[in-house]
Design an enzyme around this catalytic site. Sequence first.
Site, PDB file in Angstrom:
ATOM      1  N   ASN A   6      53.418   1.200  -2.371  1.00 12.90           N
ATOM      2  CA  ASN A   6      53.636  -0.308  -2.169  1.00 12.90           C
ATOM      3  C   ASN A   6      54.699  -0.569  -2.687  1.00 12.90           C
ATOM      4  O   ASN A   6      54.956  -0.578  -3.947  1.00 12.90           O
ATOM      5  CB  ASN A   6      52.133  -0.801  -2.495  1.00 12.90           C
ATOM      6  CG  ASN A   6      52.336  -2.368  -2.432  1.00 12.90           C
ATOM      7  OD1 ASN A   6      53.109  -2.971  -2.811  1.00 12.90           O
ATOM      8  ND2 ASN A   6      51.339  -2.654  -2.135  1.00 12.90           N
ATOM      9  N   HIS A   9      56.312  -5.187  -5.019  1.00 10.61           N
ATOM     10  CA  HIS A   9      56.956  -5.865  -6.229  1.00 10.61           C
ATOM     11  C   HIS A   9      58.237  -5.841  -6.467  1.00 10.61           C
ATOM     12  O   HIS A   9      58.905  -6.530  -7.386  1.00 10.61           O
ATOM     13  CB  HIS A   9      56.199  -5.379  -7.322  1.00 10.61           C
ATOM     14  CG  HIS A   9      54.584  -5.692  -7.306  1.00 10.61           C
ATOM     15  ND1 HIS A   9      54.395  -7.303  -7.316  1.00 10.61           N
ATOM     16  CD2 HIS A   9      53.518  -5.184  -7.138  1.00 10.61           C
ATOM     17  CE1 HIS A   9      53.142  -7.173  -7.067  1.00 10.61           C
ATOM     18  NE2 HIS A   9      52.557  -6.133  -6.839  1.00 10.61           N
ATOM     19  N   HIS A  43      52.292  -5.832   1.867  1.00 13.14           N
ATOM     20  CA  HIS A  43      51.369  -6.688   2.323  1.00 13.14           C
ATOM     21  C   HIS A  43      52.247  -7.904   2.491  1.00 13.14           C
ATOM     22  O   HIS A  43      52.803  -8.567   1.784  1.00 13.14           O
ATOM     23  CB  HIS A  43      50.423  -6.892   0.795  1.00 13.14           C
ATOM     24  CG  HIS A  43      49.320  -7.873   0.970  1.00 13.14           C
ATOM     25  ND1 HIS A  43      48.356  -8.155   0.027  1.00 13.14           N
ATOM     26  CD2 HIS A  43      48.993  -8.803   1.963  1.00 13.14           C
ATOM     27  CE1 HIS A  43      47.566  -8.923   0.328  1.00 13.14           C
ATOM     28  NE2 HIS A  43      47.721  -9.238   1.617  1.00 13.14           N
ATOM     29  N   ARG A  45      51.643 -11.341   2.928  1.00  8.07           N
ATOM     30  CA  ARG A  45      50.702 -12.476   2.481  1.00  8.07           C
ATOM     31  C   ARG A  45      50.765 -13.651   3.344  1.00  8.07           C
ATOM     32  O   ARG A  45      51.880 -13.908   3.455  1.00  8.07           O
ATOM     33  CB  ARG A  45      50.722 -12.903   0.923  1.00  8.07           C
ATOM     34  CG  ARG A  45      50.443 -11.517  -0.004  1.00  8.07           C
ATOM     35  CD  ARG A  45      50.400 -12.132  -1.489  1.00  8.07           C
ATOM     36  NE  ARG A  45      48.992 -12.681  -1.597  1.00  8.07           N
ATOM     37  CZ  ARG A  45      48.013 -12.173  -2.123  1.00  8.07           C
ATOM     38  NH1 ARG A  45      47.907 -10.895  -2.691  1.00  8.07           N
ATOM     39  NH2 ARG A  45      46.951 -12.838  -2.364  1.00  8.07           N
ATOM     40  N   ARG A  49      54.680 -14.714  -0.534  1.00  9.44           N
ATOM     41  CA  ARG A  49      55.263 -14.971  -2.167  1.00  9.44           C
ATOM     42  C   ARG A  49      56.034 -13.604  -2.324  1.00  9.44           C
ATOM     43  O   ARG A  49      56.847 -13.530  -2.987  1.00  9.44           O
ATOM     44  CB  ARG A  49      54.047 -14.900  -2.931  1.00  9.44           C
ATOM     45  CG  ARG A  49      53.260 -13.656  -3.107  1.00  9.44           C
ATOM     46  CD  ARG A  49      52.200 -13.838  -4.432  1.00  9.44           C
ATOM     47  NE  ARG A  49      51.104 -14.798  -4.210  1.00  9.44           N
ATOM     48  CZ  ARG A  49      50.191 -14.240  -4.587  1.00  9.44           C
ATOM     49  NH1 ARG A  49      49.654 -13.406  -5.310  1.00  9.44           N
ATOM     50  NH2 ARG A  49      48.883 -15.209  -4.299  1.00  9.44           N
ATOM     51  N   HIS A  50      56.002 -12.484  -1.543  1.00  9.75           N
ATOM     52  CA  HIS A  50      56.921 -11.318  -1.644  1.00  9.75           C
ATOM     53  C   HIS A  50      57.520 -10.729  -0.359  1.00  9.75           C
ATOM     54  O   HIS A  50      58.616 -11.080  -0.053  1.00  9.75           O
ATOM     55  CB  HIS A  50      56.239 -10.269  -2.670  1.00  9.75           C
ATOM     56  CG  HIS A  50      54.769 -10.070  -2.467  1.00  9.75           C
ATOM     57  ND1 HIS A  50      54.472  -9.668  -1.473  1.00  9.75           N
ATOM     58  CD2 HIS A  50      53.908  -9.802  -3.465  1.00  9.75           C
ATOM     59  CE1 HIS A  50      53.106  -9.254  -1.256  1.00  9.75           C
ATOM     60  NE2 HIS A  50      52.893  -9.389  -2.710  1.00  9.75           N
ATOM     61  N   GLU A  70      49.011  -4.003   4.808  1.00  8.32           N
ATOM     62  CA  GLU A  70      48.021  -4.803   4.566  1.00  8.32           C
ATOM     63  C   GLU A  70      48.052  -6.153   4.858  1.00  8.32           C
ATOM     64  O   GLU A  70      48.998  -6.880   4.684  1.00  8.32           O
ATOM     65  CB  GLU A  70      47.982  -4.957   2.813  1.00  8.32           C
ATOM     66  CG  GLU A  70      47.730  -3.688   1.957  1.00  8.32           C
ATOM     67  CD  GLU A  70      48.020  -3.503   0.682  1.00  8.32           C
ATOM     68  OE1 GLU A  70      47.843  -4.749   0.084  1.00  8.32           O
ATOM     69  OE2 GLU A  70      47.969  -2.772   0.224  1.00  8.32           O
ATOM     70  N   THR A 101      45.033  -8.796  -4.962  1.00  7.03           N
ATOM     71  CA  THR A 101      43.662  -8.869  -4.066  1.00  7.03           C
ATOM     72  C   THR A 101      42.821  -8.484  -5.280  1.00  7.03           C
ATOM     73  O   THR A 101      42.748  -7.317  -5.910  1.00  7.03           O
ATOM     74  CB  THR A 101      43.884  -7.707  -3.125  1.00  7.03           C
ATOM     75  OG1 THR A 101      45.049  -7.707  -2.496  1.00  7.03           O
ATOM     76  CG2 THR A 101      42.690  -7.599  -2.151  1.00  7.03           C
ATOM     77  N   GLU A 151      39.551   1.991   2.962  1.00  4.21           N
ATOM     78  CA  GLU A 151      40.227   2.104   1.437  1.00  4.21           C
ATOM     79  C   GLU A 151      39.412   1.564   0.447  1.00  4.21           C
ATOM     80  O   GLU A 151      38.840   0.593   0.477  1.00  4.21           O
ATOM     81  CB  GLU A 151      41.382   1.494   1.359  1.00  4.21           C
ATOM     82  CG  GLU A 151      42.415   1.518  -0.021  1.00  4.21           C
ATOM     83  CD  GLU A 151      43.711   1.184   0.147  1.00  4.21           C
ATOM     84  OE1 GLU A 151      44.462   1.005   1.233  1.00  4.21           O
ATOM     85  OE2 GLU A 151      44.227   0.813  -1.123  1.00  4.21           O
ATOM     86  N   HIS A 191      44.655   0.336  -6.065  1.00  2.00           N
ATOM     87  CA  HIS A 191      44.592  -0.840  -6.593  1.00  2.00           C
ATOM     88  C   HIS A 191      44.505  -0.425  -7.971  1.00  2.00           C
ATOM     89  O   HIS A 191      43.515  -0.108  -8.613  1.00  2.00           O
ATOM     90  CB  HIS A 191      43.499  -1.742  -6.584  1.00  2.00           C
ATOM     91  CG  HIS A 191      44.035  -3.067  -6.595  1.00  2.00           C
ATOM     92  ND1 HIS A 191      44.069  -3.685  -7.879  1.00  2.00           N
ATOM     93  CD2 HIS A 191      44.516  -4.033  -5.688  1.00  2.00           C
ATOM     94  CE1 HIS A 191      44.418  -5.037  -7.868  1.00  2.00           C
ATOM     95  NE2 HIS A 191      44.781  -5.335  -6.322  1.00  2.00           N
TER      96      HIS A 191
HETATM   97  N1  PXP Z   1      45.943  -0.889  -1.861  1.00  4.41           N
HETATM   98  C1  PXP Z   1      45.427  -2.194  -1.508  1.00  4.41           C
HETATM   99  C2  PXP Z   1      44.556  -2.355  -0.569  1.00  4.41           C
HETATM  100  C3  PXP Z   1      46.152  -3.233  -2.114  1.00  4.41           C
HETATM  101  O1  PXP Z   1      45.727  -4.573  -1.989  1.00  4.41           O
HETATM  102  C4  PXP Z   1      47.196  -3.075  -3.300  1.00  4.41           C
HETATM  103  C5  PXP Z   1      47.679  -4.134  -4.245  1.00  4.41           C
HETATM  104  O2  PXP Z   1      48.581  -5.066  -3.134  1.00  4.41           O
HETATM  105  C6  PXP Z   1      47.384  -1.724  -3.625  1.00  4.41           C
HETATM  106  C7  PXP Z   1      46.716  -0.557  -2.769  1.00  4.41           C
HETATM  107  C8  PXP Z   1      48.223  -1.372  -4.446  1.00  4.41           C
HETATM  108  O3  PXP Z   1      47.773  -1.729  -6.026  1.00  4.41           O
HETATM  109  P1  PXP Z   1      48.767  -1.785  -6.955  1.00  4.41           P
HETATM  110  O4  PXP Z   1      49.911  -2.498  -6.860  1.00  4.41           O
HETATM  111  O5  PXP Z   1      47.759  -2.250  -8.209  1.00  4.41           O
HETATM  112  O6  PXP Z   1      48.936  -0.225  -7.316  1.00  4.41           O
END
Ligand code: PXP
Length: 237
Positions: A6, A9, A43, A45, A49-50, A70, A101, A151, A191
């Site tokens: 992901n 960030h 994601h 959103r 925001r990102h 996402e 989330t 997931e 997550h």
């Molecule tokens: N899976 C899903 C569905 C999420 O919403 C997120 C956060 O965006 C992640 C995985 C990844 O989480 P993390 O950034 O905490 O590794």
Amino acid sequence: MKLGVNVDHVATLREARKTVEYPSPLTASLIAQYSGADSIVIHLREDRRHIKEKDAFLIKETIDIELNLEMSLNREIVDIACELKPNKATLVPERRQEITTEGGLDLFKEERRIKSALKKLRASGIEVSVFIDPNLSQIRKAKELNLTHIELHTGRYAEAKTKKRRGVEFKRIYQSAKFAHKEGLFVSAGHGLNYENVRRIARINYIQELNIGHSIISKAIFIGLPLAIEEMRRLID
Ligand code: PXP
């Protein structure tokens, strides 16, 4: 086991300064691709925001691995997803005030909106997954909705403050993954997974994919910082 990286960030850092060119989530996606990621996760959103639409389309156009979007059940976002055509769309709950989330999607409460999103996404040829808490009734409901992918939310496991609590949360994930796998579902999890807590989850054979973001981007800062400083030092000197 597959790894989805992901890159949200990277965009968070860009948005902190509103710099346009850097750091680029597209560059991060390409580096992830060449470093062994099986898919890129972003994601989009509602508050942007990102990740922005432009990032999503650039990434989709450029990478050779799968894109997992996402997304919330918001109609505008569903329409964008249908145009973007990611390989997979993971439906997640979304609240504006949340930092990330916070819980899984409640397939019972959101049934009507999920069905409407599913119809549109499937018509666009997009595979759909749902981000749910590790809970057997949610998995049964996923089957009832004819979903093929889920997931499991590992946030409670990752955030557990005591060993005992972590054990309880791990068991929930293990049993949910086992049940979902038996039901023929493709099981992802994610997550809050990091370099300390990932191994135990990665040993669960019923899970086929882990999606990880924050810890990888955080680690990258410190792995990359010495080189980044040396390069600036050289330029100044
Ligand atoms: N899976 C899903 C569905 C999420 O919403 C997120 C956060 O965006 C992640 C995985 C990844 O989480 P993390 O950034 O905490 O590794």
